[in-house]
Design an enzyme around this catalytic site. Sequence first.
Site, PDB file in Angstrom:
ATOM      1  CB  THR A 125      -0.931  -0.132   1.420  1.00  0.00           C
ATOM      2  OG1 THR A 125      -1.299   1.513   1.269  1.00  0.00           O
ATOM      3  CG2 THR A 125      -0.257  -0.260   2.451  1.00  0.00           C
ATOM      4  CE1 TYR A 149      -3.596  -1.854   5.756  1.00  0.00           C
ATOM      5  CE2 TYR A 149      -2.818   0.371   4.674  1.00  0.00           C
ATOM      6  CZ  TYR A 149      -3.211  -0.949   4.120  1.00  0.00           C
ATOM      7  OH  TYR A 149      -4.060  -1.880   2.450  1.00  0.00           O
TER       8      TYR A 149
END
Length: 339
Positions: A125, A149
Site C-alpha cells: 500500500t 496499518y
Amino acid sequence: MTLKLPVLVTGGAGYIGSHAVLALVDAGWPVAVIDNLTTGFKFAIPGDVPFYEGDIEDAELLARIFSEQGMTGGQGAIMHFAGSVVVPESVENPLKYYHNNTAKSRALADAAVKAGVPHFIFSSTAATYGIPEVSPVREDVPRQPINPYGMSKLMTELMLADVSAAHPLNYCALRYFNVAGADPEARTGQSTAGATHLIKVAVEAALGKRDAVSIFGSDYDTPDGTGVRDYIHVSDLAAAHVLALEALIAQPGRSLTMNCGYGRGFSVLEVLDAVDRVTNLTIERRMEGRRAGDPDSLISDNRRIRETLPWEPKFADLDTIVSHAVQWERKLGGMRSRA
Ligand code: UDP
C-alpha cells in the site's frame, strides 16, 4: 508464453482479491482461493474455483492446499490479499493489524518456503510512505508509515525481502494507491459494509444509502483546497498482478516492488462532480474539518511499473471508474435484498 502455474489467492473473496481471481481465471490460470470470510463474500468467487474456508495461519490447511493444488516441489504461486485494511481501526487496535497483516503473512511465507512455492505476490500500500515529502511518490523514497496499518504492511515487505534472499522464492510487492471501481461486467465489486473510501461512499449516497457525503477539509494545498488522490480502477490493478506474476516466473532471481497508480490525481470535488455526472443526480455535500493523518495530495510515480511490465491501463477515466462502481452498487443492493 508463460507456463501457467497453479495460483493460490489468499483473501480471494475480498474486494481486490476477487478481481484478481477473475483476472487469473479469464487469462486461463489454475486458481484456488483461501479466505476466512470475516470480511469477504463467497458470492464474489466463481463457483468453479476451488475454495478453502480457513485461515492463512493454519499450517496444516496450507500444506493440504499446496498438495491438492499441485503447488509443491517448486510449482505454483501465491497472491496474498488476505488482511485488514481499515486505517482508523489499526490505530485503535494495532495488535490486530500486526497479527492479521504481519504475523499471518509470516505464517504464510513459512508455509510457502516449507512447500517450495517459488513465487509470492504481496498486496502492499501507499500507506507505507506515510506523508511523502514529494508527490508523485517514487518507490525509493523513505518509508515512514504514520499508522499501524501502513507499518504492518511495510514489515511484511521487509520480511519478504529477507525471505527471498535466504530461500528460492521471489516476490513482488505492489503498493496500491486509491483503489476504486468494480469489474466492468459487475461479476464482483466492493461489498463490505461500513465503507469509508470516497468513491464507494459517494456512490452509496447517490443510490440513497446515505444522506450526504462529507468533504474532509477544503483548506489543503491543492488547486481547489480538497484532498487529491490517484484513483486506480480495481480491474487495472488486478491485471497488474497477473503481469507481475508472469515477470516473477520469467526471472526467478528477481524480486520487485512497484507502485500501482495512474500517476495523476483527482480532488474530492472532482470525484463528487464525476459521481453527479454519471448518475445524473446532485449528491448533498457537507463541508467538514480535516481527517487526521490525511496528506494534501498522494499521487504515484508509476514509471517503474510502466518500464517493468507491459501494463496498459484500460479504465483510467474517472467517469468509467465511477460508472463501474455505480453498476456494482446497484447489483449489490439487489443481492442484499434477495438475501
Ligand atoms: N474523503 C472525503 N470524504 C469521505 C471520504 C474521503 O472527503 O467521506 C477524502 C479524504 O479526506 C481524502 C480522499 O477523500 O482526501 C480519499 O480518501 P479515502 O478514504 O477514499 O482514501 P485514503 O486516501 O484515505 O486512503
